[in-house]
Design a protein around this motif. Sequence first.
Motif, PDB file in Angstrom:
ATOM      1  N   ASP A 187       7.355 -63.646 -90.074  1.00 19.72           N
ATOM      2  CA  ASP A 187       8.204 -64.534 -89.277  1.00 19.72           C
ATOM      3  C   ASP A 187       8.253 -65.926 -89.907  1.00 19.72           C
ATOM      4  OD1 ASP A 187       8.747 -62.515 -87.482  1.00 19.72           O
ATOM      5  OD2 ASP A 187       7.223 -63.146 -86.038  1.00 19.72           O
ATOM      6  N   GLU A 188       7.147 -66.337 -90.484  1.00 18.74           N
ATOM      7  CA  GLU A 188       7.097 -67.648 -91.150  1.00 18.74           C
ATOM      8  C   GLU A 188       8.068 -67.684 -92.331  1.00 18.74           C
ATOM      9  OE1 GLU A 188       5.780 -71.558 -91.272  1.00 18.74           O
ATOM     10  OE2 GLU A 188       5.291 -70.056 -89.774  1.00 18.74           O
ATOM     11  N   ASP A 189       8.138 -66.583 -93.088  1.00 27.51           N
ATOM     12  CA  ASP A 189       9.095 -66.497 -94.197  1.00 27.51           C
ATOM     13  C   ASP A 189      10.525 -66.617 -93.686  1.00 27.51           C
ATOM     14  OD1 ASP A 189       7.159 -66.212 -96.153  1.00 27.51           O
ATOM     15  OD2 ASP A 189       7.331 -64.025 -96.244  1.00 27.51           O
ATOM     16  N   LYS A 222      11.538 -68.050 -90.894  1.00 25.72           N
ATOM     17  CA  LYS A 222      11.711 -69.427 -90.420  1.00 25.72           C
ATOM     18  C   LYS A 222      12.008 -70.372 -91.577  1.00 25.72           C
ATOM     19  CE  LYS A 222       9.045 -73.085 -88.225  1.00 25.72           C
ATOM     20  NZ  LYS A 222       7.729 -73.422 -87.688  1.00 25.72           N
ATOM     21  N   ASN A 223      11.325 -70.177 -92.698  1.00 26.74           N
ATOM     22  CA  ASN A 223      11.476 -71.050 -93.864  1.00 26.74           C
ATOM     23  C   ASN A 223      12.482 -70.517 -94.890  1.00 26.74           C
ATOM     24  OD1 ASN A 223       9.532 -72.925 -92.944  1.00 26.74           O
ATOM     25  ND2 ASN A 223       7.906 -71.544 -93.635  1.00 26.74           N
ATOM     26  N   ASN A 224      13.170 -69.428 -94.537  1.00 27.93           N
ATOM     27  CA  ASN A 224      14.117 -68.777 -95.442  1.00 27.93           C
ATOM     28  C   ASN A 224      13.476 -68.507 -96.806  1.00 27.93           C
ATOM     29  OD1 ASN A 224      16.582 -67.559 -96.029  1.00 27.93           O
ATOM     30  ND2 ASN A 224      17.387 -69.418 -96.950  1.00 27.93           N
ATOM     31  N   ASN A 225      12.262 -67.985 -96.777  1.00 29.58           N
ATOM     32  CA  ASN A 225      11.505 -67.676 -97.982  1.00 29.58           C
ATOM     33  C   ASN A 225      11.668 -66.195 -98.308  1.00 29.58           C
ATOM     34  OD1 ASN A 225       9.794 -67.907-100.130  1.00 29.58           O
ATOM     35  ND2 ASN A 225       7.926 -67.985 -98.916  1.00 29.58           N
ATOM     36  N   VAL A 226      12.710 -65.876 -99.053  1.00 21.68           N
ATOM     37  CA  VAL A 226      13.010 -64.492 -99.422  1.00 21.68           C
ATOM     38  C   VAL A 226      11.923 -63.981-100.357  1.00 21.68           C
ATOM     39  CG1 VAL A 226      14.664 -62.997-100.595  1.00 21.68           C
ATOM     40  CG2 VAL A 226      15.484 -64.868 -99.162  1.00 21.68           C
TER      41      VAL A 226
END
Length: 89
Positions: A29-31, A33-37
């Motif tokens: 979920d953190e990815d 939220k931070n748009n960390n593909v």
Amino acid sequence: MNKKQIADLLIKKQSINNISELHDLYCSDEDIKNNNVRAYSWDCKTCGAEDIRCDLNGLVQTGDDPEFISIKDNNFWDGCEQRNDPNHE
């Protein structure tokens, strides 16, 4: 490799029709939220394989094989062509 580079290669190999068919994957979920593909997935138009996943370096793990192969490697695409060949056993 960035998403456009991966999509361009997949389009060239006729695995997808356009970049919108290359889906972003996240690990948490953190990815999201931070748009960390973390990786990308697609369904191959050539051989019909579904949910192929590659990391940000364009590496794919095929089947049960623990080794990764690059989408730039012709051996990866040879397997795609074999899966699409009705005469291949």
